[in-house]
Structure formats: C-alpha cells, structure tokens
Design an enzyme around this catalytic site. Structure first.
Site, PDB file in Angstrom:
ATOM      1  N   LYS A 101      -9.442 -57.502  13.283  1.00  0.00           N
ATOM      2  CA  LYS A 101     -10.489 -57.978  13.995  1.00  0.00           C
ATOM      3  C   LYS A 101     -11.942 -57.875  13.354  1.00  0.00           C
ATOM      4  O   LYS A 101     -13.020 -58.235  13.680  1.00  0.00           O
ATOM      5  CB  LYS A 101     -10.411 -57.331  15.186  1.00  0.00           C
ATOM      6  N   THR A 115      -7.354 -45.998   7.991  1.00  0.00           N
ATOM      7  CA  THR A 115      -6.677 -45.487   6.840  1.00  0.00           C
ATOM      8  C   THR A 115      -7.839 -45.237   5.802  1.00  0.00           C
ATOM      9  O   THR A 115      -7.842 -44.152   4.932  1.00  0.00           O
ATOM     10  CB  THR A 115      -6.008 -46.626   6.227  1.00  0.00           C
ATOM     11  N   GLN A 137      -9.185 -38.850   4.248  1.00  0.00           N
ATOM     12  CA  GLN A 137      -9.512 -37.750   2.987  1.00  0.00           C
ATOM     13  C   GLN A 137      -8.256 -37.105   2.363  1.00  0.00           C
ATOM     14  O   GLN A 137      -7.996 -37.202   1.377  1.00  0.00           O
ATOM     15  CB  GLN A 137     -10.562 -36.975   3.593  1.00  0.00           C
ATOM     16  N   GLU A 179      -2.699 -27.951   3.478  1.00  0.00           N
ATOM     17  CA  GLU A 179      -3.349 -28.105   4.551  1.00  0.00           C
ATOM     18  C   GLU A 179      -2.652 -27.401   5.582  1.00  0.00           C
ATOM     19  O   GLU A 179      -1.473 -26.747   5.537  1.00  0.00           O
ATOM     20  CB  GLU A 179      -3.377 -29.590   4.736  1.00  0.00           C
ATOM     21  N   HIS A 184      -9.109 -32.633  15.587  1.00  0.00           N
ATOM     22  CA  HIS A 184      -9.270 -32.138  14.389  1.00  0.00           C
ATOM     23  C   HIS A 184     -10.202 -31.040  14.457  1.00  0.00           C
ATOM     24  O   HIS A 184     -11.335 -31.179  14.893  1.00  0.00           O
ATOM     25  CB  HIS A 184      -9.621 -33.241  13.427  1.00  0.00           C
ATOM     26  N   ARG A 210      -3.437 -27.566  13.499  1.00  0.00           N
ATOM     27  CA  ARG A 210      -4.801 -27.992  14.025  1.00  0.00           C
ATOM     28  C   ARG A 210      -4.890 -27.694  15.645  1.00  0.00           C
ATOM     29  O   ARG A 210      -5.952 -27.308  15.859  1.00  0.00           O
ATOM     30  CB  ARG A 210      -4.786 -29.777  14.092  1.00  0.00           C
ATOM     31  N   HIS A 262      -8.879 -36.867  16.816  1.00  0.00           N
ATOM     32  CA  HIS A 262      -8.752 -37.408  15.545  1.00  0.00           C
ATOM     33  C   HIS A 262      -7.379 -38.354  15.527  1.00  0.00           C
ATOM     34  O   HIS A 262      -7.390 -39.329  14.727  1.00  0.00           O
ATOM     35  CB  HIS A 262      -8.572 -36.202  14.774  1.00  0.00           C
ATOM     36  N   ARG A 319       0.731 -33.251  15.309  1.00  0.00           N
ATOM     37  CA  ARG A 319       1.170 -33.787  13.924  1.00  0.00           C
ATOM     38  C   ARG A 319       0.809 -32.884  12.851  1.00  0.00           C
ATOM     39  O   ARG A 319      -0.207 -32.294  12.894  1.00  0.00           O
ATOM     40  CB  ARG A 319       0.523 -35.232  13.630  1.00  0.00           C
ATOM     41  N   LEU A 339       0.217 -40.911   7.009  1.00  0.00           N
ATOM     42  CA  LEU A 339       0.140 -41.976   5.997  1.00  0.00           C
ATOM     43  C   LEU A 339       1.561 -41.923   5.574  1.00  0.00           C
ATOM     44  O   LEU A 339       2.169 -43.112   5.566  1.00  0.00           O
ATOM     45  CB  LEU A 339      -0.660 -41.698   4.889  1.00  0.00           C
TER      46      LEU A 339
HETATM   47  C1  SIN Z   1      -7.956 -34.500   6.705  1.00  0.00           C
HETATM   48  O1  SIN Z   1      -8.173 -34.645   5.638  1.00  0.00           O
HETATM   49  O2  SIN Z   1      -8.001 -33.303   7.366  1.00  0.00           O
HETATM   50  C2  SIN Z   1      -7.430 -35.316   7.556  1.00  0.00           C
HETATM   51  C3  SIN Z   1      -6.031 -35.644   7.056  1.00  0.00           C
HETATM   52  C4  SIN Z   1      -4.904 -36.138   8.383  1.00  0.00           C
HETATM   53  O3  SIN Z   1      -5.389 -36.382   9.357  1.00  0.00           O
HETATM   54  O4  SIN Z   1      -3.716 -35.767   8.209  1.00  0.00           O
END
Ligand code: SIN
Length: 507
Positions: free
Chosen positions: A36, A44, A48, A116, A236, A283, A344, A379, A385
């Site tokens: 759009k 995407t 980060q 992470e 997030h 998270r 997020h 998640r 991704l």
């Molecule tokens: C982040 O870099 O914290 C986001 C990555 C994600 O949403 O998995």
C-alpha cells in the site's frame, strides 16, 4: 482487468521471501506483489534484533531453542509447529545468506550471536542493530532481478473476492485502489497470499509504523477466515520514552542481552523480584514488572542503564540506537535511557496450517498477520523473522504443487470503478483513530474492563464511519485503514472477552 497467478499482499520479509522462492520454483507463473506504500515501508525494515537460529551445536541445540520457545509461549504453542520451524531454521538462513544478506561475525570468523530475553543461549544472528533493513534491502534487490515478479507500490488492497465452491469458499481475486491514479480496480488471481503484518497501530503506544493497521486480518475475517489467539498482543518492554509519540522508537532487546540493566526511580534493579533471569526474562514478564513499577512510582517510565558497558563495543553493536539517542540529547555512555512497554507484536492472527493455508481455499497467510501456533501467548524474541521465512517456504512448496489444479474464476466482476479515491476527511479519521487507540489502551491496562462498553463505543465509531462514507460518497485510504482497524479491534476485544469468561465462568 489485471490477472495474476499469485497475488501477494504486503511487502515485509514473509511476502518478499515467498515471492522469490515461488518465482524461482515456477518461472512460468506471473506473480504480483501489491503493497500500500513504498516497498521499503514495512515492519520488517524496522527489525533491530535479528533471527534466532541454532548454529552452534556444542553449547546450544535445537532442543534448547524448542524448549525456550515453548516456555515463552506459556503452554499455548503447537509443539509440532515449533519443532518444524526450529529444525528448518538453518536451511532458511542459508537461503537468506545465498541472496547476499550479511550477518555479523567475530574477528575469528564465527557468527557474532546475540542474546535476547527468554533464550537460554546466544543464538541471534544479526546485522548490527539494523537486521531488518539489511534483509529487506537484499530481498528487494533479488525481487528486482526476477522477471516474473511485478511489484505494485501504492496499491491498497481493499477486500478479496470469494466464490462458493461446493460449500467451501475459495478466493478468486481482490479489489484494490491504485493510489497513484486514485482508482478502485479488480485483479483476478488463482491464489492469494496475505503477508500484511500486524495491527500495532490499534494502540497509541506502539513500535509499529503507521501502516500496521491490521489490513490482512480484517480482509481475511470479512471473507470468512478463522482468526485465532489475536488477544495475545505482545508488549515490548524497552521502547524509548519520549512523551506523546507514535510510533515509539525501539531499543532492541539485544541491548539487555548485551548487559544493560533496567532500573527504577531509586536507581535500583527490580526485575529479579519477578523472575530469576532478571532482565533476560521473557517480554511478558519484563513488561509486566515495568508496568507494576510505574504504577507504584506514578512515573511514566523506568530506565535502561548502559553506563557500565564498554561503550566502544556498545557502539559497534548498536550504532543505530546510539545515534538515535544522541539526536534527542541522550548519550547511552553517560545518560539513563527512559523506557516504557508498548505494543509490539501480534502473536495470533489468521489461522493457518503447516502449509500456511487458511480455511478459505487458495488463500494463504504468512508472517505476522498469520497464527501458526509457533508463538503461543508470548513470542520468543527474534522468532518472528524465522517464522516468516519458514512459512513462506512451506506455502511456496504447497502452491508449487497445487496451483495447476486451480483456474481463474469465470465469474464476471465489475472491472473498474469510475469513482476516484480521494484522500479527504483526514481530520475525522485522525480523531476516530485516537479514540480507538484510547479504548484499546484501556483494554490492556491491567484494570477491570467493561467489555460491553468498549464494544458499544466501537459500534458508534462504526456508525460515524458509515455516515462519513454516505455523506461524502467516497472511499478514502483513511476510511479503508480505519475500517480495518475497527474490524480487528472488535475481534481483539471479543477474543479477550471470551478468554475472560472462560477463565471466570461464574462471573
Ligand atoms: C528487538 O530487537 O528487541 C525486537 C526483535 C523482535 O521483536 O523479536
């Protein structure tokens, strides 16, 4: 009237990766991508963190990644899907690398793996703190080299068309607005793949760009597709607090993986009171802990503290974040970074099976707009991704083998509408959008919620939208996006309500 063998709606990693795979498998098919806005304008591109893939089989294993995913999902993941995605990850990663995507390596030449929240091992492949931009760039370059893909930018799909097929609906094409010449038109397609991303813009406080208006979910649900788990909106924990802003700038979870601390007004760490993993808990836990702390302190944010970290190394890993902070007068080396949890990611969405098929024949969904069973109710970081790549692959395999049995529908469709689409009445929709975002914020504010009242207010917004349409007799971009937001918001409220009453049947 346009015709495409395959119509892809949306231009994030899922849609672009699917297009490439499909175009290579079947050079005889004409593949159209409609997006759009500009092709670069997707969620995407803003990613980060990176992609979670097990590449080190000494410290790590597929089984550990599987267990981390299941634990993060809070008992709501589909284990078969989790195993499929994680076992396939190295092959999909190789395909990305083969088209030129580069991920950071250490001086020794081994992958520089990030850590992470919720991950028991370092396993995130990343390109500094702009992984999404790097992936998007290489995907777009590849798309441009494939002659059987045509990319239509500024094409807003309004709805898909279906026909009844021995009781089961099947999709046959889509109505769209060509925003350049402001015309509503129709495209016939044998197969449609929705890859439209999430619905973060339902919330005032979100990391998602303005385009994240839940279009695919609204389109799919109007066509009769099953939507599942949509109440599981992920917040997030570390968005940069800059007052009233939409979207919020994200401070990657990888910064905590690098050793940053979360501290309160008294400059004390507090996440350990909630989870022994501290800042590296998942998270949902970290966001909840921060919200409670903010409630207690009455402040609008807590802080991320990076001051004890090696700044040179920090800058090598996070140049984008550091530079952004500096533009607003914050230096991570010397200043505390104010942070707040914001919407997020949408963990649920259009329900699909392992081949990305929805319950509507020839309609597939991939990426954030879909609900695959991988994420459960929360998640695991950097699994999204990966999910997009794996389900794009699955869909391409399935369509490769099934599309020859599908023919274009012979049903006559009014081809083109003479009325142009005009961007009028933006003020009305700005106000309506703010009202809707305020309602959604109440829904997720940890307080007692009057679901009926929220739904009534949404109904009255719908009436206002309809009257604007009748009054002006024009379909506008804002109208389409706001209608989609309302459609999705209502499903989100109803899913929350259903969950609430299932949990408290005697209420
Ligand atoms: C982040 O870099 O914290 C986001 C990555 C994600 O949403 O998995």
């Amino acid at each position: 009237m346009k015709k495409a063998d395959i119509l892809i709606i949306g231009s994030g990693i899922a849609g672009l990766f699917f297009a490439i795979k499909m175009a290579k498998k079947r050079p005889d098919l004409f593949i159209a991508i409609m997006t759009k806005e500009k092709v670069q304008n997707s969620n995407t591109q803003m990613a980060q963190g990176g992609i979670a893939v097990v590449t080190d089989h000494i410290e790590d294993s597929f089984e550990q990644h599987i267990q981390d995913t299941i634990q993060s999902g809070g008992g709501f993941c589909d284990e078969e899907i989790v195993r499929m995605v994680i076992n396939q990850a190295p092959e999909r990663l190789k395909e990305l690398i083969d088209i030129g995507v580069s991920f950071d390596k250490d001086k020794s030449g081994t992958w520089n793996l990030g850590l992470e929240g919720g991950h028991s091992q370092h396993r995130i492949l990343h390109h500094k703190d702009i992984s999404g931009e790097e992936i998007g760039k290489k995907l777009i370059e590849t798309i441009n080299q494939l002659s059987n893909i045509t990319l239509f930018e500024n094409h807003l799909v309004i709805d898909i068309n279906t026909k009844k097929n021995k009781g089961n609906p099947s999709c046959t094409g889509a109505f769209y607005c060509d925003k350049v010449n402001s015309q509503i038109k129709y495209i016939q397609a044998k197969t449609i793949v929705l890859s439209t991303g999430g619905c973060g813009q339902l919330f005032k406080n979100t990391t998602n760009p303005e385009i994240a208006t839940g279009d695919g979910i609204a389109i799919a649900s109007r066509a009769g597709a099953l939507i599942k788990d949509i109440q599981y909106i992920q917040f997030h924990p570390t968005a940069l607090y800059e007052g009233d802003k939409n979207p919020f700038f994200l401070v990657s979870e990888a910064v905590r993986g690098f050793g940053a601390h979360i501290i309160n007004e008294d400059k004390k760490r507090f996440i350990f009171k909630h989870d022994t993993r501290g800042e590296l808990a998942t998270r949902d836990i970290v966001s909840q802990a921060i919200s409670e702390e903010m409630e207690t302190s009455g402040k609008q944010h807590v802080y991320l503290d990076c001051r004890h970290l090696d700044f040179e190394e920090f800058y090598t890993h996070f140049p984008f974040i550091t530079n952004y902070c500096q533009t607003i007068g914050l230096n991570p080396k010397t200043d505390l970074i104010p942070i707040v949890p914001v919407a997020h990611y949408q963990c649920g969405g259009i329900n699909v099976n392992k081949n990305s098929e929805t319950n509507i024949k020839n309609l597939y969904a991939i990426g954030e707009c879909s609900r695959t069973g991988l994420h459960g109710k929360n998640r695991l970081a950097s699994n999204s991704l990966l999910e997009a790549l794996v389900f794009a692959h699955q869909a391409s395999n399935h369509i490769e083998n099934s599309i020859d049995d599908v023919s274009f529908s012979s049903k006559k469709i009014m081809a083109d509408f003479s009325e142009p689409l005009i961007n009028l009445y933006s003020d009305n929709f700005v106000e309506l959008k703010k009202e809707l975002q305020a309602l959604m914020t109440v829904l997720y504010a940890n307080k007692e919620v009057d679901f009926r009242k929220i739904l009534d207010k949404m109904e009255s917004m719908k009436m206002k939208t309809v009257s604007l349409l009748f009054e002006k007799q024009k379909i506008t971009t804002q109208l389409v996006e706001f209608t989609n937001m309302l459609t999705v918001a209502k499903i989100v409220v109803e899913s929350n309500m259903q969950q609430f009453f299932e949990k408290s049947p005697s209420y």
